[in-house]
Design a protein around this motif. Structure first.
Motif, PDB file in Angstrom:
ATOM      1  N   ASP A   1       2.470  11.641 -10.204  1.00 45.89           N
ATOM      2  CA  ASP A   1       1.551  12.784 -10.180  1.00 45.89           C
ATOM      3  C   ASP A   1       0.242  12.435 -10.885  1.00 45.89           C
ATOM      4  OD1 ASP A   1       0.921  15.318  -9.312  1.00 45.89           O
ATOM      5  OD2 ASP A   1       1.609  16.271 -11.164  1.00 45.89           O
ATOM      6  N   LEU A   2      -0.297  11.278 -10.526  1.00 42.64           N
ATOM      7  CA  LEU A   2      -1.556  10.825 -11.099  1.00 42.64           C
ATOM      8  C   LEU A   2      -2.711  11.590 -10.474  1.00 42.64           C
ATOM      9  CD1 LEU A   2      -1.035   6.962 -11.046  1.00 42.64           C
ATOM     10  CD2 LEU A   2      -0.888   8.481 -13.004  1.00 42.64           C
ATOM     11  N   SER A   3      -3.694  11.884 -11.285  1.00 45.27           N
ATOM     12  CA  SER A   3      -4.881  12.546 -10.749  1.00 45.27           C
ATOM     13  C   SER A   3      -5.907  11.467 -10.404  1.00 45.27           C
ATOM     14  CB  SER A   3      -5.463  13.531 -11.758  1.00 45.27           C
ATOM     15  OG  SER A   3      -5.836  12.864 -12.934  1.00 45.27           O
TER      16      SER A   3
ATOM     17  N   PHE B   1      -8.755   8.328  -3.073  1.00 41.72           N
ATOM     18  CA  PHE B   1      -7.486   7.643  -3.296  1.00 41.72           C
ATOM     19  C   PHE B   1      -6.341   8.599  -3.587  1.00 41.72           C
ATOM     20  CE2 PHE B   1     -10.581   4.294  -4.370  1.00 41.72           C
ATOM     21  CZ  PHE B   1     -10.186   3.380  -3.425  1.00 41.72           C
ATOM     22  N   THR B   2      -6.242   9.668  -2.826  1.00 42.99           N
ATOM     23  CA  THR B   2      -5.073  10.530  -2.954  1.00 42.99           C
ATOM     24  C   THR B   2      -3.879   9.829  -2.322  1.00 42.99           C
ATOM     25  OG1 THR B   2      -5.531  11.654  -0.877  1.00 42.99           O
ATOM     26  CG2 THR B   2      -6.475  12.631  -2.868  1.00 42.99           C
ATOM     27  N   SER B   3      -2.688  10.280  -2.658  1.00 42.67           N
ATOM     28  CA  SER B   3      -1.497   9.616  -2.135  1.00 42.67           C
ATOM     29  C   SER B   3      -1.417   9.730  -0.615  1.00 42.67           C
ATOM     30  CB  SER B   3      -0.235  10.191  -2.777  1.00 42.67           C
ATOM     31  OG  SER B   3      -0.084  11.554  -2.434  1.00 42.67           O
ATOM     32  N   THR B   4      -1.920  10.814  -0.056  1.00 45.44           N
ATOM     33  CA  THR B   4      -1.893  10.977   1.399  1.00 45.44           C
ATOM     34  C   THR B   4      -2.820   9.978   2.080  1.00 45.44           C
ATOM     35  OG1 THR B   4      -1.451  13.330   1.103  1.00 45.44           O
ATOM     36  CG2 THR B   4      -2.209  12.616   3.274  1.00 45.44           C
TER      37      THR B   4
ATOM     38  N   VAL C   1       0.837  -1.205   0.000  1.00 40.44           N
ATOM     39  CA  VAL C   1       0.000   0.000   0.000  1.00 40.44           C
ATOM     40  C   VAL C   1       0.869   1.251   0.000  1.00 40.44           C
ATOM     41  CG1 VAL C   1      -1.654   1.318   1.386  1.00 40.44           C
ATOM     42  CG2 VAL C   1      -1.995  -1.113   1.032  1.00 40.44           C
ATOM     43  N   LEU C   2       1.945   1.253   0.774  1.00 41.31           N
ATOM     44  CA  LEU C   2       2.838   2.407   0.792  1.00 41.31           C
ATOM     45  C   LEU C   2       3.545   2.581  -0.547  1.00 41.31           C
ATOM     46  CD1 LEU C   2       4.321   2.125   4.376  1.00 41.31           C
ATOM     47  CD2 LEU C   2       2.760   3.863   3.519  1.00 41.31           C
TER      48      LEU C   2
ATOM     49  N   LEU D   1       3.900   5.527  -5.784  1.00 42.31           N
ATOM     50  CA  LEU D   1       3.718   5.609  -7.230  1.00 42.31           C
ATOM     51  C   LEU D   1       2.710   6.684  -7.619  1.00 42.31           C
ATOM     52  CD1 LEU D   1       3.737   1.886  -8.370  1.00 42.31           C
ATOM     53  CD2 LEU D   1       5.524   3.603  -8.653  1.00 42.31           C
ATOM     54  N   ILE D   2       1.630   6.804  -6.842  1.00 37.95           N
ATOM     55  CA  ILE D   2       0.636   7.844  -7.117  1.00 37.95           C
ATOM     56  C   ILE D   2       1.269   9.219  -6.966  1.00 37.95           C
ATOM     57  CG2 ILE D   2      -1.490   8.920  -6.252  1.00 37.95           C
ATOM     58  CD1 ILE D   2      -2.482   6.125  -5.542  1.00 37.95           C
TER      59      ILE D   2
END
Length: 58
Positions: A20-22, A27-30, A9-10, A15-16
């Motif tokens: 810089d995937l939208s 499901f934001t990287s944070t 998961v980390l 990767l997200i």
């Protein structure tokens, strides 16, 4: 087992963030990073450590 899931998961959170995937607001990287850290905390505390073995009584 939870340690491996937390690592995956980390890595997905990394990767997200790196690509810089939208993604949508869930499901934001944070948020994915916080889920991974929660799984890691559960692993360190001993949850999901495997089956408890009990000796035979005679």
């Amino acid at each position: 087992m939870l340690g491996i899931v937390a690592a995956i998961v980390l890595f997905i959170a990394f990767l997200i963030n790196a690509a810089d995937l939208s993604t949508n607001d869930v499901f934001t990287s944070t948020n994915v990073m916080l889920i991974g850290l929660a799984l890691l905390a559960l692993h360190v505390s001993g949850v999901g450590g495997g089956w408890a073995t009990r000796g035979r009584r005679r």
